[in-house]
Design a protein around this motif. Structure first.
Motif, PDB file in Angstrom:
ATOM      1  N   THR A 267      36.236  -1.728 -38.137  1.00 20.63           N
ATOM      2  CA  THR A 267      34.777  -1.629 -38.198  1.00 20.63           C
ATOM      3  C   THR A 267      34.376  -0.296 -37.573  1.00 20.63           C
ATOM      4  OG1 THR A 267      34.641  -2.781 -36.097  1.00 20.63           O
ATOM      5  CG2 THR A 267      34.311  -4.108 -38.070  1.00 20.63           C
ATOM      6  N   PHE A 268      33.088   0.022 -37.637  1.00 21.29           N
ATOM      7  CA  PHE A 268      32.607   1.276 -37.062  1.00 21.29           C
ATOM      8  C   PHE A 268      32.161   1.030 -35.625  1.00 21.29           C
ATOM      9  CE2 PHE A 268      31.325   1.514 -41.687  1.00 21.29           C
ATOM     10  CZ  PHE A 268      32.518   2.093 -42.058  1.00 21.29           C
ATOM     11  N   GLY A 269      32.963   1.507 -34.675  1.00 21.70           N
ATOM     12  CA  GLY A 269      32.746   1.184 -33.264  1.00 21.70           C
ATOM     13  C   GLY A 269      31.498   1.799 -32.664  1.00 21.70           C
ATOM     14  N   SER A 270      31.016   2.895 -33.228  1.00 21.74           N
ATOM     15  CA  SER A 270      29.854   3.543 -32.630  1.00 21.74           C
ATOM     16  C   SER A 270      28.554   3.021 -33.234  1.00 21.74           C
ATOM     17  CB  SER A 270      29.936   5.063 -32.809  1.00 21.74           C
ATOM     18  OG  SER A 270      29.603   5.422 -34.129  1.00 21.74           O
ATOM     19  N   MET A 271      28.674   1.968 -34.046  1.00 21.37           N
ATOM     20  CA  MET A 271      27.459   1.400 -34.640  1.00 21.37           C
ATOM     21  C   MET A 271      27.290  -0.045 -34.189  1.00 21.37           C
ATOM     22  SD  MET A 271      27.742   2.703 -38.536  1.00 21.37           S
ATOM     23  CE  MET A 271      28.394   4.317 -38.940  1.00 21.37           C
ATOM     24  N   THR A 272      26.063  -0.529 -34.308  1.00 11.66           N
ATOM     25  CA  THR A 272      25.836  -1.933 -33.995  1.00 11.66           C
ATOM     26  C   THR A 272      26.373  -2.790 -35.133  1.00 11.66           C
ATOM     27  OG1 THR A 272      23.701  -2.033 -35.090  1.00 11.66           O
ATOM     28  CG2 THR A 272      23.692  -1.363 -32.779  1.00 11.66           C
TER      29      THR A 272
ATOM     30  N   GLU B 286      24.187  -2.345 -38.085  1.00  9.47           N
ATOM     31  CA  GLU B 286      24.377  -1.034 -38.728  1.00  9.47           C
ATOM     32  C   GLU B 286      25.662  -0.995 -39.552  1.00  9.47           C
ATOM     33  OE1 GLU B 286      22.036   2.001 -35.714  1.00  9.47           O
ATOM     34  OE2 GLU B 286      24.078   1.420 -35.262  1.00  9.47           O
TER      35      GLU B 286
ATOM     36  N   THR C 219      25.288   0.061 -43.278  1.00  4.05           N
ATOM     37  CA  THR C 219      26.004   1.204 -43.855  1.00  4.05           C
ATOM     38  C   THR C 219      26.687   0.791 -45.155  1.00  4.05           C
ATOM     39  OG1 THR C 219      26.363   2.068 -41.642  1.00  4.05           O
ATOM     40  CG2 THR C 219      27.716   3.000 -43.387  1.00  4.05           C
TER      41      THR C 219
ATOM     42  N   ALA D 262      18.255   3.253 -40.004  1.00  5.50           N
ATOM     43  CA  ALA D 262      18.087   2.006 -39.258  1.00  5.50           C
ATOM     44  C   ALA D 262      17.173   1.024 -39.974  1.00  5.50           C
ATOM     45  CB  ALA D 262      17.553   2.308 -37.863  1.00  5.50           C
TER      46      ALA D 262
ATOM     47  N   ALA E 186      26.905  -3.447 -29.880  1.00  3.90           N
ATOM     48  CA  ALA E 186      27.856  -2.469 -30.413  1.00  3.90           C
ATOM     49  C   ALA E 186      29.086  -3.205 -30.916  1.00  3.90           C
ATOM     50  CB  ALA E 186      28.256  -1.483 -29.326  1.00  3.90           C
TER      51      ALA E 186
ATOM     52  N   GLU F 211      33.749   5.759 -28.876  1.00  2.00           N
ATOM     53  CA  GLU F 211      32.436   6.368 -29.022  1.00  2.00           C
ATOM     54  C   GLU F 211      31.354   5.355 -28.672  1.00  2.00           C
ATOM     55  OE1 GLU F 211      31.711   9.418 -29.673  1.00  2.00           O
ATOM     56  OE2 GLU F 211      33.742  10.133 -30.059  1.00  2.00           O
ATOM     57  N   PRO F 212      30.412   5.757 -27.862  1.00  2.36           N
ATOM     58  CA  PRO F 212      29.323   4.839 -27.542  1.00  2.36           C
ATOM     59  C   PRO F 212      28.329   4.782 -28.701  1.00  2.36           C
ATOM     60  CG  PRO F 212      28.968   6.942 -26.484  1.00  2.36           C
ATOM     61  CD  PRO F 212      30.258   7.057 -27.222  1.00  2.36           C
ATOM     62  N   LEU F 213      27.434   3.828 -28.621  1.00  3.87           N
ATOM     63  CA  LEU F 213      26.393   3.721 -29.649  1.00  3.87           C
ATOM     64  C   LEU F 213      25.536   4.961 -29.639  1.00  3.87           C
ATOM     65  CD1 LEU F 213      24.923   0.125 -29.356  1.00  3.87           C
ATOM     66  CD2 LEU F 213      26.303   1.064 -31.185  1.00  3.87           C
TER      67      LEU F 213
ATOM     68  N   ARG G 145      29.699   9.479 -39.675  1.00  8.41           N
ATOM     69  CA  ARG G 145      30.213   8.738 -38.517  1.00  8.41           C
ATOM     70  C   ARG G 145      31.150   7.619 -38.935  1.00  8.41           C
ATOM     71  NH1 ARG G 145      25.069   6.833 -36.020  1.00  8.41           N
ATOM     72  NH2 ARG G 145      26.267   5.356 -34.809  1.00  8.41           N
TER      73      ARG G 145
ATOM     74  N   ASP H  71      34.715   6.924 -37.330  1.00 11.61           N
ATOM     75  CA  ASP H  71      35.048   5.678 -36.621  1.00 11.61           C
ATOM     76  C   ASP H  71      36.242   4.972 -37.233  1.00 11.61           C
ATOM     77  OD1 ASP H  71      32.982   6.146 -34.945  1.00 11.61           O
ATOM     78  OD2 ASP H  71      31.769   4.414 -35.523  1.00 11.61           O
TER      79      ASP H  71
END
Lengths: 250, 623
Positions: A89-94, A97, A101, A118, A141, B302-304, B488, B492
């Motif tokens: 999954t995309f770790g920097s997104m909620t 999100e 996406t 968003a 997150a 990576e943070p949010l 992104r 990710d």
């Protein structure tokens, strides 16, 4: 109606024939389990279906269309959802999100340079998350979720491009036994209501025999048995393979 | 004719020797510690300087004295390497890889000024090697005897290294560590010792490389960055961590350069980087390298990424307000400095765009700044193009460059991608540097005047502010728009992005284009703020400036690069009048990295978390 049709698939690595002529099909609304011991060729076979690997021979058809050798992103666009053995999954997104996406990608909207993402497809994303029981955690997150929850998110993501076929590589690996049953029950429910064809690999025989409509068994790159869970359970060669029982000497 | 070819071939082999030595050291160090040691060129330079001093003192004029000096110099450099490892690197092995890189660049600056202080600014001619100071006749052509010594040395060193790595316990450990990082962790206490000893060997080879080329190239203060760029090329072409690969690559590069001199003398710098670009596209992990995992440097969890909070918006509004009224309250020099800061903030933000959301680390972002700058400057000087048009053309020129270079770069990842960006930047730099008739070479392009309406400093200030403000805001919008999410997503998880139908390579390429064009805007404005442009604007130090700004500001935050640019430019302006400002700057960088291994942006987050925790406990206590 057959959604996925695999004919005579071959793949070798160096001298090893990982997949040596496999054919099978998956129908609408059907859950097909692919089982077999380690090294039987399950992952190789799987990765050829969604385009991560190019087969040496044979063909893959999706709804009658030849998709052999297409890259993963094209296979995805034709309506194939995918979950991975180790969740991706995309770790920097909620959580939301992640699904958004996917929805944006599905609606070909990724080139947008100005309007914030968003707000796009938020409702559709929430509905999907609601369906997999992750709505409450929508704004957390992805990087901080428990593994079982991550698997649910992945399921929502895999469903977001409105697939006709879902490929799930060991969907319950790394989960607690209770969670496994829950996740597969959920998957079965959703695929039936949406009439999606599902192919999954699995090590947990309980999961396989409870949820699969049909089972195919691989060994050394070849299909050795096929049928309902009951048939397969009773199959002599499968019993030999899994239990080491030899019915006849030699 | 044959004689000439044979001699040229041998010359190529000879120049490959010192390249091989420094590259082998760099490769060994990278293999085990995963540190890209920018300071390796500095160790090489020190090797040359120390060998020079020693040959002056130790039995000068005897062969015995010469070779002892060379070996002793390498040994001293090895000890310096050990000191660097123990005092600095050992403390930051757990920091993001880019911070380690930054720290080693701090060492580059410190060593530069230390060498300036000890040996002075004059280029030193190396002594001839006693006993090898004449030339031999080969098919009617003359070849210096010393070249033959060099040709012999590199296979001998390769053989010795082979024995070291295959016949000693230490060597086997090093090879195992190179191939399996987890094994290194399992070593426990021995790890520190292994890393230090690896640094000793690597630094020894760098020092030896510098020392043996002394009779041919002498010693000067520029060889550190020149040779490190070449060493990067050799290591990357050969394959990271492969010594035999470095040997083959050094010969390849040495020969290419030797024959390029015959055909087109101006192409010597370009040819090396072109060779690298070709090899990397055909074999992305070098000739004898092995694929590395899907791991880009500096990519911690990576943070949010969140849009600005109301309070942050207020802070931005206040900052913009302050910048708008600045001409009313500030003196001329403050305004000039602010113009530079705002331009460089755009440069840093454009680098952040590919590094942060894109996850692609560029060691050569100055290329696009420089392309924009030279694009505008050449239009102005050769075609008399008005400023408005030249400024519009700058991002187009830079964007075209980014489109071409980026097409190759996005095919790689991690350190290899970073090295390729450096290679392209060096190609652009060497074209500008060597194509004297067109670009003015080292003399640069002068006398670029602003349009009369913008001639006034205050008007130009507002122009810069508006252009950079809009550009930075546009990038911000893109990051939060679907395009930014797609970029992104590829950073990710490639696997997931592929599986949902995202063409990652295309989005990376587009991100490259955007970043390049934005840097080009900055470059164009820069030319008109200075009235001139020099090759320095696309050199390695300029690229590193950008990295320093982004890293000090914090890769994870969008405001980071802007504050990084402000702090860095201000500091550089404050100290640049001092004689040893590099020493201070380098020392500051090293100090900051050691004190805040997670970046200055990281501290801010820590403070925030602390405040939040305190407030939370306060609320509980109040209940």
């Amino acid at each position: 109606m057959t959604v996925l049709e695999v004919r005579d698939l071959y793949k070798g690595f160096g001298g090893v024939q990982a997949v040596a002529g496999i054919s099978f099909g998956v129908a609408e609304g059907e859950l097909l389990a692919m089982i077999g011991p380690n090294g039987a060729g399950k992952s190789t076979c799987f990765n050829m279906l969604n385009g991560q690997l190019r087969p040496d021979g044979g063909s893959v058809h999706l709804n009658g269309r030849d998709i052999t050798g297409l890259p993963p992103r094209d296979v995805s666009r034709l309506g194939v959802g995918r979950t991975f053995q180790i969740t991706a999954t995309f770790g920097s997104m909620t959580v939301a999100e992640n699904v958004q996406t996917t929805l944006i990608a599905h609606h070909r909207g990724l080139r947008g340079l100005w309007r914030p993402a968003a707000a796009l497809h938020r409702d559709a994303a929430m509905a999907l998350l609601e369906r997999v029981g992750m709505a409450e955690q929508a704004d957390r997150a992805c990087g901080v979720l428990a593994y079982g929850d991550l698997k649910r998110v992945e399921l929502a993501v895999a469903l977001a491009n409105d697939p006709m076929l879902l490929l799930m590589d060991e969907p319950t690996a790394g989960m607690a036994p209770g969670e496994r049953v829950e996740l597969m029950a959920l998957t079965a429910e959703i695929t039936r209501e949406r009439n999606i064809a599902v192919l999954f690999t699995e090590h947990d025989m309980d999961v396989v025999f409870t949820h699969a409509d049909r089972v195919i068994v691989l060994n050394r790159g070849k299909l050795i048995a096929e049928g309902t869970p009951e048939d397969v359970r009773a199959n002599r060669r499968v019993r030999e393979l899994y239990l080491g029982e030899s019915a006849e000497a030699g | 004719m044959t004689g000439q070819i044979v001699v040229q071939f041998l010359t190529g082999l000879a120049s490959a020797a010192s390249l091989f030595l420094i590259a082998a050291g760099l490769s060994i160090i990278f293999g085990v510690t995963r540190i890209v040691n920018f300071a390796h060129g500095s160790l090489y330079m020190l090797g040359a300087f120390i060998a020079y001093s020693l040959t002056q003192r130790l039995a000068a004029g005897t062969a015995y004295g010469f070779w002892i000096s060379v070996l002793l110099a390498a040994f001293v450099v090895a000890l310096i390497g050990v000191v660097i490892e123990i005092l600095m690197l050992r403390r930051i092995y757990r920091a993001p890889e880019l911070f380690q890189l930054l720290a080693t660049f701090g060492v580059v600056l410190v060593v530069q000024d230390a060498a300036l202080w000890i040996w002075g600014p004059v280029d030193l001619m190396g002594p001839r090697a006693p006993g090898l100071d004449s030339a031999v006749d080969i098919l009617g052509q003359r070849l210096p005897e010393y070249d033959i010594a060099l040709i012999v040395i590199s296979p001998v060193v390769l053989g010795l290294l082979w024995l070291l790595f295959h016949r000693t316990r230490w060597g086997i450990l090093v090879r195992a560590a190179t191939q399996d990082r987890e094994m290194v962790g399992a070593l426990g206490r021995n790890q520190a010792w292994l890393f230090t000893s690896v640094f000793f060997v690597g630094a020894f080879l760098a020092g030896l490389g510098g020392a043996i080329q002394l009779p041919k190239g002498g010693a000067d203060l520029l060889i550190d960055l020149n040779v490190i760029a070449a060493a990067f090329v050799v290591v990357v072409v050969g394959g990271m961590g492969s010594i035999t690969g470095a040997f083959l690559a050094a010969i390849l590069i040495g020969e290419l350069q030797a024959f390029a001199v015959l055909v087109l003398p101006e192409s010597t710098l370009v040819i090396m980087f072109l060779a690298m670009a070709v090899v990397l596209v055909v074999r992305p992990w070098g000739l004898l390298g092995r694929p590395m995992g899907e791991h880009a440097p500096g990519q911690a969890a990576e943070p949010l990424l969140r849009p600005a909070t109301p309070r942050a918006r207020l802070a931005w509004a206040a900052l913009i307000g302050l910048l708008l009224v600045l001409p009313l309250i500030a003196e001329d020099f403050t305004l000039t400095l602010t113009i530079e800061i705002v331009i460089l903030a755009l440069f840093a933000a454009s680098l952040h765009f590919i590094m942060g959301p894109g996850g692609m680390v560029s060691f050569g972002h100055a290329a696009y700044f420089g392309l924009g700058a030279y694009g505008a400057a050449l239009l102005a000087t050769t075609l008399n193009t008005p400023m408005e048009l030249a400024l519009l053309a700058a991002p187009v020129v830079a964007g075209l460059g980014a489109l071409v270079f980026g097409w190759f770069c996005v095919r790689l990842s991690g350190v290899y991608l970073a090295m390729l960006t450096l290679a392209f930047a060096q190609i652009a730099w060497s074209v500008v540097f060597q194509w004297y008739e067109f670009t003015g070479g080292e003399d640069g392009l002068l006398g670029i005047r602003r349009t009369p309406w913008a001639d006034d400093r205050i008007v130009f200030y507002y122009l810069v502010l508006a252009a950079c403000g809009v550009a930075i805001y546009a990038m911000r919008r893109m990051i939060f728009a679907p395009f930014g999410y797609a970029v992104r997503a590829g950073r990710d998880s490639r696997l997931r992005a592929d599986a949902i139908g995202i063409d990652c390579r295309r989005f990376d390429w587009m991100a490259f284009l955007v970043a390049g064009a934005m840097a080009g805007i900055a470059g164009g404005l820069y030319v008109y703020s200075k009235g001139s442009v020099f090759p320095d604007e696309m050199s390695i130090p300029r690229s590193v400036d950008g990295l320093v700004m982004v890293l000090l500001g914090g890769v994870q935050t969008l405001s980071g690069p802007i504050f990084g640019a402000a702090g860095f430019t201000w500091l550089q302006d404050e100290i640049s009048r001092l004689e040893y400002w590099r020493f201070i700057l380098g020392g500051t960088i090293i100090g900051l990295v050691l004190a805040f291994p997670q970046g200055l942006g990281g501290i801010w987050r820590q403070i925030e978390a602390l405040i939040r925790r305190r407030r939370a406990t306060g609320i509980e206590a109040g209940r």
